[in-house]
Design an enzyme around this catalytic site. Structure first.
Site, PDB file in Angstrom:
ATOM      1  NE  ARG A   1       3.698   3.537  15.778  1.00 46.23           N
ATOM      2  CZ  ARG A   1       3.711   3.824  14.471  1.00 46.23           C
ATOM      3  NH1 ARG A   1       4.300   4.902  14.031  1.00 46.23           N
ATOM      4  NH2 ARG A   1       3.159   3.012  13.601  1.00 46.23           N
TER       5      ARG A   1
ATOM      6  CE  LYS B   1       3.323  -1.227  13.845  1.00 46.54           C
ATOM      7  NZ  LYS B   1       3.604  -2.677  13.731  1.00 46.54           N
ATOM      8  CE  LYS B   2       9.710   0.452   6.941  1.00 45.33           C
ATOM      9  NZ  LYS B   2       9.082  -0.501   7.886  1.00 45.33           N
TER      10      LYS B   2
ATOM     11  CG  ASP C   1      -1.585   4.471   3.027  1.00 43.04           C
ATOM     12  OD1 ASP C   1      -2.381   3.998   2.223  1.00 43.04           O
ATOM     13  OD2 ASP C   1      -1.164   3.851   4.034  1.00 43.04           O
TER      14      ASP C   1
ATOM     15  CD  GLU D   1      -3.875   6.958   5.784  1.00 38.20           C
ATOM     16  OE1 GLU D   1      -4.579   5.947   5.781  1.00 38.20           O
ATOM     17  OE2 GLU D   1      -2.933   7.132   6.583  1.00 38.20           O
TER      18      GLU D   1
ATOM     19  CE1 TYR E   1      -0.551   6.864  19.537  1.00 35.41           C
ATOM     20  CE2 TYR E   1       0.122   6.865  17.228  1.00 35.41           C
ATOM     21  CZ  TYR E   1       0.411   7.118  18.557  1.00 35.41           C
ATOM     22  OH  TYR E   1       1.639   7.612  18.911  1.00 35.41           O
TER      23      TYR E   1
ATOM     24  CG  ASN F   1       2.716   4.202   6.305  1.00 35.28           C
ATOM     25  OD1 ASN F   1       3.923   3.935   6.240  1.00 35.28           O
ATOM     26  ND2 ASN F   1       1.893   3.600   7.141  1.00 35.28           N
TER      27      ASN F   1
ATOM     28  CD  GLU G   1      -2.899   0.765   2.526  1.00 32.39           C
ATOM     29  OE1 GLU G   1      -3.408  -0.347   2.771  1.00 32.39           O
ATOM     30  OE2 GLU G   1      -3.055   1.770   3.240  1.00 32.39           O
TER      31      GLU G   1
END
Ligand SMILES: *[C@@H]1O[C@H](CO)[C@@H](O)[C@H](O)[C@H]1NC(C)=O
Length: 233
Positions: free
Chosen positions: A231, A85-86, A60, A62, A151, A77, A58
Site C-alpha cells: 500500500r 491509513k494508520k 477507531d 474495530e 478488503y 486507526n 476519527e
C-alpha cells in the site's frame, strides 16, 4: 447509559448507537462482549468521529469477525483531516466473545492512546509536521455491521457472513465518557471540562506502559501500516 445490545440480521443490516454530544479530548471507554462463534464478515466498532464529510477526524477501534476458532482482529486507526491509513491491527490474548472486556481511547493534545482492559497497546503520538486530530470535536459511536466483500473483512472479504448463524449479538455496558465539551456545542475553542482533567489531559505513557505497547507489538500485532510496502511503496 443503560446496558445495550446491537443485533445484526440480514434484514436489519446491523445497528448503531452514539453520543448526541461532541467532545474535544477526553477518555472514552466501554465494555463489550463480541459475537460468539462464527462472526466472519461482521465488524463491531467503538470509535470517535467528527462527522462524515471530507476532511473528517476519527479514532477507531474495530473488531473484525472471523470464522469459529479463528482470531478476531482488533483494528486501531487514527484519521486526521480525512487522512487515515494508520492502522495497527492486533490479535487479542483472550476470547473477546467469552466475556466483557474494557476498551478505552484516551485522546489529548499530545497523543491518542488505545487500551484493552488495563493494558495499553498503542500510542499514536502527535508530531508537529504530521496530521493529527487536534481541533475537531468528535462524537462517540458503537456499531455492528456486516462488511461483506471489504478488503479488511474476514480474509480480505473472501469469507462472507453466514446468515444461518444470525442474529449476531454484541453486548455493551459500562459506557463512560470523561471529556471536555465545546461550550457552544460547535467547533469553538471554548470548552467546558470536568474537574480533574489531568487524568487524561496530559496523559502519556510511562515506562511500564511503553513496555506493554512493545509487548502487544511483538506478540500480537498482525498488521502495521508502516510495514505495508504494497500500500505504501
Ligand atoms: C481470520 O483468521 C485468519 C486465519 O487465521 C487470519 O489470517 C485473518 O487475519 C483473521 N482475521 C480476518 C479479519 O480475516
Amino acid at each position: 447509559m443503560k446496558d445495550k445490545v446491537l443485533i445484526l440480521t440480514q434484514q436489519s443490516g446491523g445497528g448503531a448507537f452514539g453520543s448526541r454530544r461532541k467532545y474535544l479530548h477526553g477518555e472514552f471507554s466501554i465494555q463489550m462482549k463480541l459475537v460468539p462463534g462464527n462472526s466472519a464478515g461482521s465488524v463491531t466498532s467503538f470509535y470517535l468521529s467528527s462527522g462524515d464529510g471530507p476532511g473528517h477526524d476519527e479514532i477507531d477501534m474495530e473488531f473484525m469477525g472471523n470464522a469459529t476458532g479463528q482470531p478476531v482482529v482488533l483494528n486501531t486507526n487514527v484519521w486526521a483531516n480525512g487522512d487515515g491509513k494508520k492502522e495497527h491491527q492486533f490479535d487479542l490474548w483472550f476470547d473477546p466473545a467469552a466475556d466483557f472486556h474494557t476498551y478505552t481511547i484516551i485522546w489529548n493534545h499530545k497523543n491518542v492512546l488505545f487500551k484493552v482492559d488495563n493494558l495499553f497497546i498503542r500510542s499514536f503520538k502527535r508530531y508537529a509536521d504530521l496530521p493529527y486530530p487536534g481541533a475537531k470535536p468528535m462524537s462517540v459511536h458503537a456499531t455492528l455491521w456486516d462488511w461483506d466483500g471489504s478488503y479488511w473483512a474476514t480474509q480480505k472479504g473472501k469469507v462472507p457472513v453466514d446468515w444461518s448463524g444470525a442474529p449476531f449479538v454484541v453486548s455493551y455496558r459500562a459506557y463512560s465518557v470523561d471529556a471536555c465539551v465545546p461550550a457552544d456545542g460547535g467547533e469553538g475553542s471554548l470548552l467546558s471540562c470536568p474537574a480533574g482533567t489531568d487524568r487524561w489531559m496530559n496523559r502519556q505513557l510511562d515506562d511500564a506502559e511503553r513496555g506493554t505497547v512493545a509487548w502487544a507489538k511483538r506478540d500480537y500485532m498482525r498488521y502495521n501500516y508502516c510495514d505495508d510496502g504494497w500500500r505504501f511503496p
